[in-house]
Write a protein that holds these residues in place. Structure first.
Motif, PDB file in Angstrom:
ATOM      1  N   PRO A 109       4.999  12.322  32.490  1.00  0.00           N
ATOM      2  CA  PRO A 109       5.204  10.992  33.087  1.00  0.00           C
ATOM      3  C   PRO A 109       6.850  10.769  33.520  1.00  0.00           C
ATOM      4  CG  PRO A 109       4.236  10.833  31.044  1.00  0.00           C
ATOM      5  CD  PRO A 109       4.183  12.219  31.258  1.00  0.00           C
ATOM      6  N   PHE A 110       7.645  11.419  32.365  1.00  0.00           N
ATOM      7  CA  PHE A 110       9.053  11.215  32.562  1.00  0.00           C
ATOM      8  C   PHE A 110       9.609  11.573  33.812  1.00  0.00           C
ATOM      9  CE2 PHE A 110      10.163  10.740  27.806  1.00  0.00           C
ATOM     10  CZ  PHE A 110       9.963   9.507  27.908  1.00  0.00           C
ATOM     11  N   VAL A 111       9.168  12.916  33.977  1.00  0.00           N
ATOM     12  CA  VAL A 111       9.599  13.740  35.230  1.00  0.00           C
ATOM     13  C   VAL A 111       9.272  12.877  36.594  1.00  0.00           C
ATOM     14  CG1 VAL A 111       9.220  15.868  36.468  1.00  0.00           C
ATOM     15  CG2 VAL A 111      10.129  15.846  34.037  1.00  0.00           C
ATOM     16  N   ILE A 112       7.827  12.499  36.665  1.00  0.00           N
ATOM     17  CA  ILE A 112       7.368  11.935  37.667  1.00  0.00           C
ATOM     18  C   ILE A 112       8.071  10.746  38.088  1.00  0.00           C
ATOM     19  CG2 ILE A 112       5.273  10.841  38.667  1.00  0.00           C
ATOM     20  CD1 ILE A 112       3.441  12.931  37.235  1.00  0.00           C
ATOM     21  N   ALA A 113       8.309   9.685  36.986  1.00  0.00           N
ATOM     22  CA  ALA A 113       8.884   8.678  36.857  1.00  0.00           C
ATOM     23  C   ALA A 113      10.322   8.726  37.619  1.00  0.00           C
ATOM     24  CB  ALA A 113       8.790   7.825  35.756  1.00  0.00           C
ATOM     25  N   LEU A 114      10.998   9.814  37.067  1.00  0.00           N
ATOM     26  CA  LEU A 114      12.463   9.810  37.601  1.00  0.00           C
ATOM     27  C   LEU A 114      12.654  10.760  38.567  1.00  0.00           C
ATOM     28  CD1 LEU A 114      14.047  10.447  34.015  1.00  0.00           C
ATOM     29  CD2 LEU A 114      14.190   8.376  35.526  1.00  0.00           C
ATOM     30  N   LEU A 115      11.838  11.695  38.894  1.00  0.00           N
ATOM     31  CA  LEU A 115      12.237  12.760  40.063  1.00  0.00           C
ATOM     32  C   LEU A 115      10.714  12.827  41.004  1.00  0.00           C
ATOM     33  CD1 LEU A 115      13.461  15.575  37.759  1.00  0.00           C
ATOM     34  CD2 LEU A 115      14.979  13.823  39.029  1.00  0.00           C
ATOM     35  N   GLY A 116       9.768  12.042  40.721  1.00  0.00           N
ATOM     36  CA  GLY A 116       8.673  12.212  41.847  1.00  0.00           C
ATOM     37  C   GLY A 116       7.573  13.212  41.421  1.00  0.00           C
ATOM     38  N   GLU A 117       6.461  13.307  42.164  1.00  0.00           N
ATOM     39  CA  GLU A 117       5.486  14.124  42.144  1.00  0.00           C
ATOM     40  C   GLU A 117       5.929  15.560  42.200  1.00  0.00           C
ATOM     41  OE1 GLU A 117       2.304  14.160  41.060  1.00  0.00           O
ATOM     42  OE2 GLU A 117       2.117  12.001  40.901  1.00  0.00           O
ATOM     43  N   LYS A 118       6.817  15.734  43.372  1.00  0.00           N
ATOM     44  CA  LYS A 118       7.453  17.131  43.528  1.00  0.00           C
ATOM     45  C   LYS A 118       8.071  18.149  42.453  1.00  0.00           C
ATOM     46  CE  LYS A 118      12.209  15.658  44.933  1.00  0.00           C
ATOM     47  NZ  LYS A 118      11.840  14.341  44.390  1.00  0.00           N
ATOM     48  N   ALA A 119       8.407  17.433  41.470  1.00  0.00           N
ATOM     49  CA  ALA A 119       8.749  17.756  40.226  1.00  0.00           C
ATOM     50  C   ALA A 119       8.098  18.248  39.197  1.00  0.00           C
ATOM     51  CB  ALA A 119      10.099  16.826  39.707  1.00  0.00           C
ATOM     52  N   LEU A 120       6.770  17.744  39.461  1.00  0.00           N
ATOM     53  CA  LEU A 120       5.645  18.140  38.193  1.00  0.00           C
ATOM     54  C   LEU A 120       5.233  19.812  38.248  1.00  0.00           C
ATOM     55  CD1 LEU A 120       3.851  16.910  36.224  1.00  0.00           C
ATOM     56  CD2 LEU A 120       2.120  16.608  38.041  1.00  0.00           C
ATOM     57  N   PRO A 121       5.056  20.363  39.368  1.00  0.00           N
ATOM     58  CA  PRO A 121       4.852  21.896  38.951  1.00  0.00           C
ATOM     59  C   PRO A 121       5.996  22.719  38.282  1.00  0.00           C
ATOM     60  CG  PRO A 121       4.555  21.429  41.224  1.00  0.00           C
ATOM     61  CD  PRO A 121       4.907  19.971  40.675  1.00  0.00           C
ATOM     62  N   PRO A 122       7.208  22.538  38.332  1.00  0.00           N
ATOM     63  CA  PRO A 122       8.114  22.897  37.510  1.00  0.00           C
ATOM     64  C   PRO A 122       7.984  22.505  36.081  1.00  0.00           C
ATOM     65  CG  PRO A 122       9.235  21.865  39.061  1.00  0.00           C
ATOM     66  CD  PRO A 122       7.760  21.741  39.875  1.00  0.00           C
ATOM     67  N   ALA A 123       7.712  21.572  36.104  1.00  0.00           N
ATOM     68  CA  ALA A 123       7.550  20.520  34.712  1.00  0.00           C
ATOM     69  C   ALA A 123       6.527  21.347  33.945  1.00  0.00           C
ATOM     70  CB  ALA A 123       7.383  19.321  34.764  1.00  0.00           C
ATOM     71  N   ILE A 124       5.359  21.694  34.646  1.00  0.00           N
ATOM     72  CA  ILE A 124       4.384  22.305  34.008  1.00  0.00           C
ATOM     73  C   ILE A 124       4.680  23.689  33.531  1.00  0.00           C
ATOM     74  CG2 ILE A 124       2.162  23.223  34.636  1.00  0.00           C
ATOM     75  CD1 ILE A 124       1.387  20.686  36.259  1.00  0.00           C
ATOM     76  N   PHE A 125       5.421  24.598  34.351  1.00  0.00           N
ATOM     77  CA  PHE A 125       5.943  25.758  34.031  1.00  0.00           C
ATOM     78  C   PHE A 125       6.825  25.894  32.975  1.00  0.00           C
ATOM     79  CE2 PHE A 125       3.892  27.713  37.403  1.00  0.00           C
ATOM     80  CZ  PHE A 125       4.121  28.990  37.462  1.00  0.00           C
ATOM     81  N   PHE A 126       7.585  24.726  32.711  1.00  0.00           N
ATOM     82  CA  PHE A 126       8.475  24.616  31.490  1.00  0.00           C
ATOM     83  C   PHE A 126       7.572  24.464  30.351  1.00  0.00           C
ATOM     84  CE2 PHE A 126      11.011  22.853  28.462  1.00  0.00           C
ATOM     85  CZ  PHE A 126      12.372  23.326  28.367  1.00  0.00           C
ATOM     86  N   ASP A 127       6.690  23.681  30.599  1.00  0.00           N
ATOM     87  CA  ASP A 127       5.705  23.145  29.385  1.00  0.00           C
ATOM     88  C   ASP A 127       4.832  24.137  28.887  1.00  0.00           C
ATOM     89  OD1 ASP A 127       4.116  21.503  27.635  1.00  0.00           O
ATOM     90  OD2 ASP A 127       2.639  21.399  29.245  1.00  0.00           O
ATOM     91  N   GLN A 128       3.938  24.759  29.933  1.00  0.00           N
ATOM     92  CA  GLN A 128       3.029  25.808  29.647  1.00  0.00           C
ATOM     93  C   GLN A 128       3.567  27.151  29.198  1.00  0.00           C
ATOM     94  OE1 GLN A 128       0.094  24.674  29.205  1.00  0.00           O
ATOM     95  NE2 GLN A 128       0.399  22.676  29.955  1.00  0.00           N
ATOM     96  N   MET A 129       4.759  27.791  29.924  1.00  0.00           N
ATOM     97  CA  MET A 129       5.279  29.157  29.909  1.00  0.00           C
ATOM     98  C   MET A 129       6.525  29.159  29.033  1.00  0.00           C
ATOM     99  SD  MET A 129       3.738  30.775  33.540  1.00  0.00           S
ATOM    100  CE  MET A 129       3.826  32.500  32.501  1.00  0.00           C
ATOM    101  N   GLY A 130       7.017  27.957  28.642  1.00  0.00           N
ATOM    102  CA  GLY A 130       8.327  27.869  27.929  1.00  0.00           C
ATOM    103  C   GLY A 130       7.757  27.267  26.645  1.00  0.00           C
ATOM    104  N   ASN A 131       7.906  26.051  26.565  1.00  0.00           N
ATOM    105  CA  ASN A 131       7.784  25.302  25.418  1.00  0.00           C
ATOM    106  C   ASN A 131       6.241  25.615  24.904  1.00  0.00           C
ATOM    107  OD1 ASN A 131       8.626  22.833  23.736  1.00  0.00           O
ATOM    108  ND2 ASN A 131       6.604  22.176  24.067  1.00  0.00           N
ATOM    109  N   PHE A 132       5.272  25.687  25.390  1.00  0.00           N
ATOM    110  CA  PHE A 132       3.728  25.781  25.017  1.00  0.00           C
ATOM    111  C   PHE A 132       3.988  27.376  24.442  1.00  0.00           C
ATOM    112  CE2 PHE A 132      -0.515  27.536  25.814  1.00  0.00           C
ATOM    113  CZ  PHE A 132      -1.118  26.694  25.207  1.00  0.00           C
ATOM    114  N   LEU A 133       4.369  28.378  25.284  1.00  0.00           N
ATOM    115  CA  LEU A 133       4.225  29.758  24.917  1.00  0.00           C
ATOM    116  C   LEU A 133       4.936  30.035  23.606  1.00  0.00           C
ATOM    117  CD1 LEU A 133       2.548  31.967  25.848  1.00  0.00           C
ATOM    118  CD2 LEU A 133       4.669  32.769  27.115  1.00  0.00           C
ATOM    119  N   VAL A 134       5.930  29.156  23.296  1.00  0.00           N
ATOM    120  CA  VAL A 134       6.692  29.461  21.876  1.00  0.00           C
ATOM    121  C   VAL A 134       5.870  28.977  20.803  1.00  0.00           C
ATOM    122  CG1 VAL A 134       8.809  29.030  20.438  1.00  0.00           C
ATOM    123  CG2 VAL A 134       9.191  29.499  23.128  1.00  0.00           C
TER     124      VAL A 134
END
Length: 301
Positions: A109-134
């Motif tokens: 929600p932070f990313v969408i609010a500040l950067l728009g829907e277009k920024a959600l896919p890279p946010a998901i990658f950071f979350d799922q394959m970066g933060n989440f994977l660690v």
């Protein structure tokens, strides 16, 4: 953005009220955490990644995100154990609080609010394959070590058995494929319970006495999570070529407060849940101030 944070704090407050008036029996927080870890959070992971459009530029995100978050976790664990003289269980809770961000519940929600829907896919990658994977490799391995006092093959067996990790793999395998609406609707309903349930569980376990008694490690973890970690990403993404939108997403995701699900892991693996919940509470409150500041810095650096 403030609206989302305020909802989080209200839900934590509700948990505190339920604790004070002893509405639920002792051990309720642990049961709620198991519900999140085994049911609702896997649904959130699957719902976020399975329909996402994956572009080639996004694959540059995981190596840097995974490396920096892992290094932050390992250094924080070592500092907690050898400098702050914390027990292995408290050191793991301290490291999770310092390194693992709330990149899904608050990050999206932070990313969408500040950067728009277009920024959600890279946010998901950071979350799922970066933060989440660690979280579900290095994090779970240290959780198992803290509980059983040894690193073993069983640590990785634990990882493979965790529903969120299985949901992550399944979402990648089924990425973009049509899913029957009845299944996706069920998954969506369960996914939506994740945030309120984990917030109430945190409130049920929160104690002002615990915050005051463990103030030093809480403050250190807060500084690492809300300041030092995003500074690292800000500098590294400046010198390693990333598209502007991806760079902004990575810094903002790294600046999110401590991951709510780290409390679920701390509970299930018998770690220091008091320290963990206190770090989550403090970083979430302070993110009211820190997150707008990072957004401002990004537009001027």
């Amino acid at each position: 953005m403030y609206h989302v944070l305020l909802i989080m704090l209200i839900l934590i407050g509700l948990g505190v009220v339920l604790q004070l008036f002893k509405i639920f029996p002792q051990g309720t927080a642990s049961l709620l955490n198991k519900f999140v870890l085994y049911i609702s959070f896997p649904c959130l992971v699957f719902r976020s990644l399975q329909p996402a459009q994956i572009e080639s530029s996004y694959w540059k995100i995981p190596p840097l995100a995974f490396s920096i978050i892992t290094i932050t976790f390992l250094l924080s664990y070592s500092w907690g154990k050898y400098s702050l003289k914390l027990s292995p269980s408290s050191s793991t809770s301290f490291a999770m609080g310092a390194a693992f961000g709330n990149t899904a519940f608050l990050g999206y929600p932070f990313v969408i609010a500040l950067l728009g829907e277009k920024a959600l896919p890279p946010a998901i990658f950071f979350d799922q394959m970066g933060n989440f994977l660690v979280v579900y490799t290095v994090g779970v391995a240290f959780c198992v070590y803290s509980k059983y006092h040894k690193f073993a093959l069983s640590s990785f067996k634990e990882i493979l058995k965790l529903p969120p990790f299985l949901a992550f793999i399944l979402a990648l395998l089924l990425n973009g494929m049509p899913i029957p609406s009845v299944f996706m609707d069920t998954i969506n309903r369960l996914a939506e319970t994740t945030v309120p349930v984990i917030m109430i569980a945190i409130g049920l376990s929160l104690s002002i006495k615990n915050i005051s008694s463990g103030l030093i490690p809480i403050l250190y973890a807060t500084v690492i999570k809300l300041a030092l970690l995003p500074i690292l990403f800000l500098i590294l993404t400046r010198f390693i070529h990333f598209e502007s939108i991806i760079r902004q997403v990575m810094v903002l995701q790294s600046a999110t407060p401590t991951l709510m699900s780290s409390f679920a892991l701390a509970s299930i693996y018998s770690l220091d849940t008091e320290l963990c919940s206190s770090i989550i509470f403090i970083t979430t409150i302070l993110s009211f101030v820190s997150f707008p500041l990072w957004n401002l810095i990004l537009h001027n650096f």
